[in-house]
Design a protein around this motif. Structure first.
Motif, PDB file in Angstrom:
ATOM      1  N   PRO A  99      10.280   9.156  -0.069  1.00  0.00           N
ATOM      2  CA  PRO A  99       8.969   8.949  -0.689  1.00  0.00           C
ATOM      3  C   PRO A  99       8.612  10.000  -1.741  1.00  0.00           C
ATOM      4  O   PRO A  99       8.214   9.666  -2.858  1.00  0.00           O
ATOM      5  CB  PRO A  99       8.011   9.009   0.499  1.00  0.00           C
ATOM      6  CG  PRO A  99       8.826   8.613   1.670  1.00  0.00           C
ATOM      7  CD  PRO A  99      10.208   9.083   1.397  1.00  0.00           C
ATOM      8  N   SER A 100       8.797  11.278  -1.392  1.00  0.00           N
ATOM      9  CA  SER A 100       8.379  12.319  -2.334  1.00  0.00           C
ATOM     10  C   SER A 100       9.246  12.290  -3.593  1.00  0.00           C
ATOM     11  O   SER A 100       8.784  12.541  -4.700  1.00  0.00           O
ATOM     12  CB  SER A 100       8.454  13.681  -1.663  1.00  0.00           C
ATOM     13  OG  SER A 100       9.781  13.914  -1.273  1.00  0.00           O
ATOM     14  N   GLU A 101      10.497  11.940  -3.393  1.00  0.00           N
ATOM     15  CA  GLU A 101      11.422  11.897  -4.528  1.00  0.00           C
ATOM     16  C   GLU A 101      10.991  10.807  -5.519  1.00  0.00           C
ATOM     17  O   GLU A 101      10.940  11.026  -6.724  1.00  0.00           O
ATOM     18  CB  GLU A 101      12.822  11.605  -3.971  1.00  0.00           C
ATOM     19  CG  GLU A 101      13.935  11.604  -4.982  1.00  0.00           C
ATOM     20  CD  GLU A 101      15.206  11.026  -4.367  1.00  0.00           C
ATOM     21  OE1 GLU A 101      15.383  11.156  -3.130  1.00  0.00           O
ATOM     22  OE2 GLU A 101      15.990  10.418  -5.120  1.00  0.00           O
TER      23      GLU A 101
ATOM     24  N   ASP B 291       0.844  -1.187   0.000  1.00  0.00           N
ATOM     25  CA  ASP B 291       0.000   0.000   0.000  1.00  0.00           C
ATOM     26  C   ASP B 291       0.886   1.246   0.000  1.00  0.00           C
ATOM     27  O   ASP B 291       1.595   1.535   0.969  1.00  0.00           O
ATOM     28  CB  ASP B 291      -0.887  -0.032   1.260  1.00  0.00           C
ATOM     29  CG  ASP B 291      -1.930   1.070   1.237  1.00  0.00           C
ATOM     30  OD1 ASP B 291      -1.641   2.129   0.637  1.00  0.00           O
ATOM     31  OD2 ASP B 291      -3.015   0.878   1.818  1.00  0.00           O
ATOM     32  N   ILE B 292       0.847   1.991  -1.099  1.00  0.00           N
ATOM     33  CA  ILE B 292       1.717   3.157  -1.243  1.00  0.00           C
ATOM     34  C   ILE B 292       1.390   4.215  -0.188  1.00  0.00           C
ATOM     35  O   ILE B 292       2.288   4.871   0.334  1.00  0.00           O
ATOM     36  CB  ILE B 292       1.545   3.764  -2.659  1.00  0.00           C
ATOM     37  CG1 ILE B 292       2.006   2.754  -3.678  1.00  0.00           C
ATOM     38  CG2 ILE B 292       2.321   5.064  -2.809  1.00  0.00           C
ATOM     39  CD1 ILE B 292       3.426   2.293  -3.492  1.00  0.00           C
ATOM     40  N   ASP B 293       0.111   4.343   0.154  1.00  0.00           N
ATOM     41  CA  ASP B 293      -0.271   5.349   1.147  1.00  0.00           C
ATOM     42  C   ASP B 293       0.444   5.098   2.473  1.00  0.00           C
ATOM     43  O   ASP B 293       0.928   6.042   3.109  1.00  0.00           O
ATOM     44  CB  ASP B 293      -1.793   5.324   1.383  1.00  0.00           C
ATOM     45  CG  ASP B 293      -2.526   5.843   0.163  1.00  0.00           C
ATOM     46  OD1 ASP B 293      -1.859   6.452  -0.708  1.00  0.00           O
ATOM     47  OD2 ASP B 293      -3.749   5.620   0.068  1.00  0.00           O
ATOM     48  N   ASP B 294       0.503   3.815   2.899  1.00  0.00           N
ATOM     49  CA  ASP B 294       1.199   3.468   4.148  1.00  0.00           C
ATOM     50  C   ASP B 294       2.661   3.870   4.059  1.00  0.00           C
ATOM     51  O   ASP B 294       3.216   4.478   4.977  1.00  0.00           O
ATOM     52  CB  ASP B 294       1.140   1.950   4.411  1.00  0.00           C
ATOM     53  CG  ASP B 294      -0.273   1.485   4.690  1.00  0.00           C
ATOM     54  OD1 ASP B 294      -1.126   2.340   4.967  1.00  0.00           O
ATOM     55  OD2 ASP B 294      -0.515   0.258   4.605  1.00  0.00           O
ATOM     56  N   ALA B 295       3.288   3.497   2.946  1.00  0.00           N
ATOM     57  CA  ALA B 295       4.713   3.761   2.786  1.00  0.00           C
ATOM     58  C   ALA B 295       4.973   5.264   2.774  1.00  0.00           C
ATOM     59  O   ALA B 295       5.897   5.750   3.434  1.00  0.00           O
ATOM     60  CB  ALA B 295       5.211   3.117   1.497  1.00  0.00           C
ATOM     61  N   MET B 296       4.140   6.014   2.039  1.00  0.00           N
ATOM     62  CA  MET B 296       4.323   7.465   1.943  1.00  0.00           C
ATOM     63  C   MET B 296       4.154   8.119   3.311  1.00  0.00           C
ATOM     64  O   MET B 296       4.847   9.065   3.653  1.00  0.00           O
ATOM     65  CB  MET B 296       3.293   8.070   0.977  1.00  0.00           C
ATOM     66  CG  MET B 296       3.446   7.633  -0.468  1.00  0.00           C
ATOM     67  SD  MET B 296       4.856   8.348  -1.279  1.00  0.00           S
ATOM     68  CE  MET B 296       4.238   9.956  -1.695  1.00  0.00           C
ATOM     69  N   ALA B 297       3.202   7.607   4.094  1.00  0.00           N
ATOM     70  CA  ALA B 297       2.883   8.237   5.376  1.00  0.00           C
ATOM     71  C   ALA B 297       3.922   7.936   6.443  1.00  0.00           C
ATOM     72  O   ALA B 297       4.183   8.773   7.303  1.00  0.00           O
ATOM     73  CB  ALA B 297       1.514   7.765   5.849  1.00  0.00           C
TER      74      ALA B 297
END
Lengths: 506, 332
Positions: free
Chosen positions: B219-221, B194-200
């Motif tokens: 993450p933002s990069e 889940d990308i949302d988990d990783a980003m958060a």
């Protein structure tokens, strides 16, 4: 069962005599045997299951299936294979008589039979514990074991602190089966001359001709079994906490160093040698010596008798089990389900008790109808059905659980009747389970001894009764051919069982 | 300073299957939270289990805090690695209470003050005497976490820590997890799809594909500068515009099928242009379909050369079949 239990309240002419003379010995013998066999079965079964399931050592994969093989050897045949074990202790007995006294020798003689019988029984009954423990360790606990390891626990503390307590409910279930089989056994205890309730029933009924006395003993045995069932339920209390944590990934076993691997191999080899390799090789050797003498027309006849009666029992039991399981599933009222539970209780009841109950009912039917039911093949098959209904019911019920419920609902929503659904949808899907159920009952009937001995028609011999009769006449080598036939047939479900478990554990 | 170093790890379960890991490498700094992400079958969990010692790699080296855990000649058993692992379904022992679960780990009771703090911090105080089946999924997850943290592991490994939680619970647990990791200063490696988990949660993300490291970064990069279309797609819907059709794109990459350079444009980067325009990055096309996503309108636009996905303001009033001119914002 009710008929038998009812006899606890009825007066029996010789009961006081039985109670004062032999009852205590039967009770003591039964308890000693049950406790000893259960303990040794746990030692054999749990240790080998843990090693095979969770440790890595040379030969592990072979032991994984080989440890089930003793299942194929009925208790009485294992006892016959070790018939001379007590005789070999004679020099020791003589030494005790010469150096101590006659009483000490008698005491030793009476005592020594217990460990010998316990070892023989446990070595062929431990697979009940081994199988459930192995499944619990690999299937239910693999992720918990991994979890314990990442929390810093090595093999020793993982086993004692986590795996064993978690597997306890399953192990208790396996031990319960060992206990039931021990109490059911007649051939082995008779051979080693151990007083138990089962031998008591036989002696009182067959030798003494005292039916009310035998019925009372059967009722006592039944009460004993009911107490054990309650104890088992209580001890399995933790089962409801049990959650399946099977991981779909390969399980990293504890690697064992050279010395520990040696100990592991010895631990797995010990029950296998005592319970399978040694008895089988002795029987094969004796069979080689006596086969020419034994194989004749009468042997063919008793083989056909065995096959015939086992087939009849297998077919009728499967049909009844199918009917019961199906009605429980689709007309699942409480009464129907309770009837199912009650019907499959027969497996917990020793053959001798069932035989007594059937004998009683048959006698009443004899006088009510004027027909002769006692000593007929119909009554014998009926007794097998009662005893082995659970054996057929379990695979059929779990087959229905896995395959049929949704499909059956779908077929009924498409307008098919319940009977049509059963025949067109469920039965073809249940094919494997039905065959397995039939095979199990067939083999169990072929091995069965106490029930057959009491209820068989006059002059009706089967492979098991012939093995017993010859052994009783001290013709053990001659009995080995029929014993081997039983073992060979018994290997079929063992092979099937092993394949099923391997698929399940994958 | 690097705490964990993964070097060329390979693992193949059977000869017929493709390798689960195929020369995977990356490093993780002390005190950081690293997310391993990738589609199912990319080897994330296998790598996690290899680091925990629950599986043995065919080749490669694992080093934790300057100690080699795996190499061709070394294998440190799981119980001696100091790697706490929280399983996907938590693996709480069903026959033990919450407290018995927590103190089960070796050394968990050495510092009772810290243990009490951990329990309070995780918000599971008062549940100690309950059994795992008597508490909620979120609570079970925190118990599993405290159980792992109580042993003071050098590295905490989490396998899909939030996958069993419902969306409502997820947001709050994410924040709690982050706070717990920060306060205990635990180096954490977690697997997620889940990308949302990783980003958060993550400080760094390692994107895996076919058992290899595909991209490593903040993450933002990675979100803004994916190295290929696979990474871009993993982080959400993307329009892949041939670089020749768009001017001033801040990031382009080579098309994997060899069709030249590609500029990744996210659906939210598009805006409607009313009336005539001389914007060279404007595209005109017909609306093929619309899905109301609540917060925005997802529109499929068919232009002469491209099929675009746009996320427009939910209040935009357009119809299927209407003609639309859109331009894209190229600022980072």
């Amino acid at each position: 069962m009710a008929e038998v239990l009812w006899h606890l309240t009825k007066p029996a002419e010789n009961w006081e005599h039985l109670r004062d003379t032999v009852f205590g010995r039967y009770l003591k013998g039964s308890i000693l045997l049950v406790v000893g066999t259960a303990t040794l079965s746990i030692l054999f079964g749990v240790s080998s299951a843990w090693l095979v399931a969770c440790c890595e050592f040379p030969g592990r994969k072979i032991f994984e299936w080989a440890l089930i093989l003793p299942f194929a050897i009925p208790t009485y045949i294992a006892a016959y294979a070790y018939f001379d074990l007590i005789d070999r202790l004679t020099p020791l007995l003589i030494w005790v008589r010469v150096n101590i006294n006659q009483e000490a020798m008698t005491l030793l003689n009476d005592t020594i039979v217990y460990p010998v019988t316990i070892i023989v029984l446990a070595s062929v009954l431990y697979p009940y514990v081994y199988l459930v423990a192995r499944t619990a360790f690999t299937r239910q606990s693999s992720q918990y074991i991994e979890s314990a390891r990442t929390l810093g626990h090595g093999p020793h503390s993982t086993f004692w602190c986590m795996a064993l307590p978690l597997a306890r409910p399953a192990i208790v279930g396996g031990v319960a089966l060992v206990v039931m089989e021990t109490l059911n056994d007649y051939g082995a205890v008779e051979h080693f001359n151990i007083p138990t309730f089962t031998t008591g029933i036989f002696r009182t009924w067959l030798a003494g001709g005292d039916l009310p006395g035998a019925l009372r003993l059967a009722a006592c045995l039944m009460t004993f079994i009911l107490l054990l069932l309650v104890l088992e339920k209580w001890m399995r209390f933790g089962a409801r906490f049990h959650k399946n944590s099977q991981s779909d990934r390969p399980f990293q076993r504890f690697p064992l160093g050279q010395a520990k691997a040696g100990v592991a191999i010895a631990c797995c080899l010990l029950p296998l040698v005592i319970g399978f390799i040694l008895p089988l090789s002795r029987l094969v050797y004796w069979a080689g010596l006596t086969v020419a003498k034994v194989l004749d027309m009468s042997f063919l006849k008793l083989t056909l008798n065995s096959i015939g009666i086992s087939t009849a029992a297998g077919l009728t039991t499967v049909l009844l089990a199918l009917f019961l399981a199906y009605t429980a599933k689709y007309f699942g009222s409480r009464t129907v389900r309770a009837t199912n539970r009650l019907a499959i209780l027969g497996y917990a009841v020793p053959g001798a008790v069932i035989a007594m109950g059937i004998l009683l009912v048959a006698k009443q039917l004899n006088s009510a109808t004027g027909w002769v039911f006692t000593g007929s093949l119909t009554v014998l098959v009926l007794a097998y059905i009662i005893r082995f209904l659970a054996v057929a019911w379990h695979p059929i019920d779990s087959g229905m659980e896995q395959n049929c419920e949704q499909l059956n609902n779908a077929s009924r929503s498409l307008g098919a009747s319940t009977a049509q659904s059963l025949i067109q949808i469920n039965m073809p899907l249940l094919c494997n389970s039905l065959v397995a159920a039939g095979l199990f009952v067939f083999v169990d009937t072929m091995k069965e001894l106490p029930l057959t001995l009491i209820l068989r028609p006059f002059n009706f011999e089967t492979l098991s009764t012939k093995t017993f009769d010859l052994a009783k006449q001290a013709q053990i080598p001659e009995s080995s051919v029929s014993a081997l036939c039983i073992i060979i047939v018994s290997l079929l479900p063992v092979v099937w069982l092993n394949r099923q478990i391997r698929t399940m554990e994958k | 300073m690097s705490l964990l170093s993964i070097q060329n790890i390979s693992k193949q379960y059977t000869v017929t299957d493709p390798p689960a890991l195929n020369g995977m490498s990356f490093d993780s700094e002390r005190g950081k939270i690293v997310a391993l992400i990738g589609v199912s079958g990319s080897g994330k969990t296998t790598l996690l289990r290899i680091i925990a010692g629950l599986e043995t790699p065919d080749a490669g080296i694992v080093v934790l805090d300057d100690k080699t855990l795996n190499s061709s000649s070394v294998f440190v058993s799981p119980e001696q690695r100091s790697c706490g692992l929280v399983f996907q379904d938590y693996a709480l022992f069903p026959n033990k209470t919450v407290y018995q679960n927590i103190v089960f780990g070796k050394g968990a009771t050495d510092d009772s003050v810290r243990l009490k703090q951990l329990i309070e911090m995780a918000g599971i105080g008062g549940l100690e005497q309950r059994f795992p089946h008597e508490i909620s999924g979120g609570q079970q997850q925190r118990v599993a976490l405290v159980r792992a943290l109580a042993t003071r592991p050098k590295l905490l490994l989490l396998d899909e820590p939030l996958s069993h939680l419902d969306p409502d619970l997820k947001d709050s647990v994410r924040t709690e997890l982050l706070n717990l990791f920060r306060e205990t200063e635990t180096t954490t490696l977690f697997v997620s799809h889940d990308i949302d988990d990783a980003m958060a949660i993550a400080d760094r993300i390692v994107v895996m594909r076919d058992g290899k490291t595909e991209q490593v970064g903040q993450p933002s990069e990675i979100y803004k500068r994916p190295i290929n279309s696979h990474v871009a797609r993993l982080f959400g819907k993307t329009n892949f515009i041939p670089a020749g059709l768009i001017r001033g794109a801040h990031h382009v990459f080579e098309d994997e099928k060899g069709k030249g350079m590609i500029a990744p444009i996210r659906p939210h980067q598009w805006r409607i242009i009313e009336g005539a325009t001389d914007d060279s990055n404007a595209f005109r096309g017909k609306v093929k379909s619309m899905i109301n996503r609540g917060a925005h309108l997802e529109v499929a636009l068919e232009t002469e050369h491209l099929n675009l996905t746009l996320h427009l303001n939910a209040k935009t009033s357009i119809q299927v079949g209407s003609l639309l001119t859109v331009g894209c914002s190229l600022t980072e």
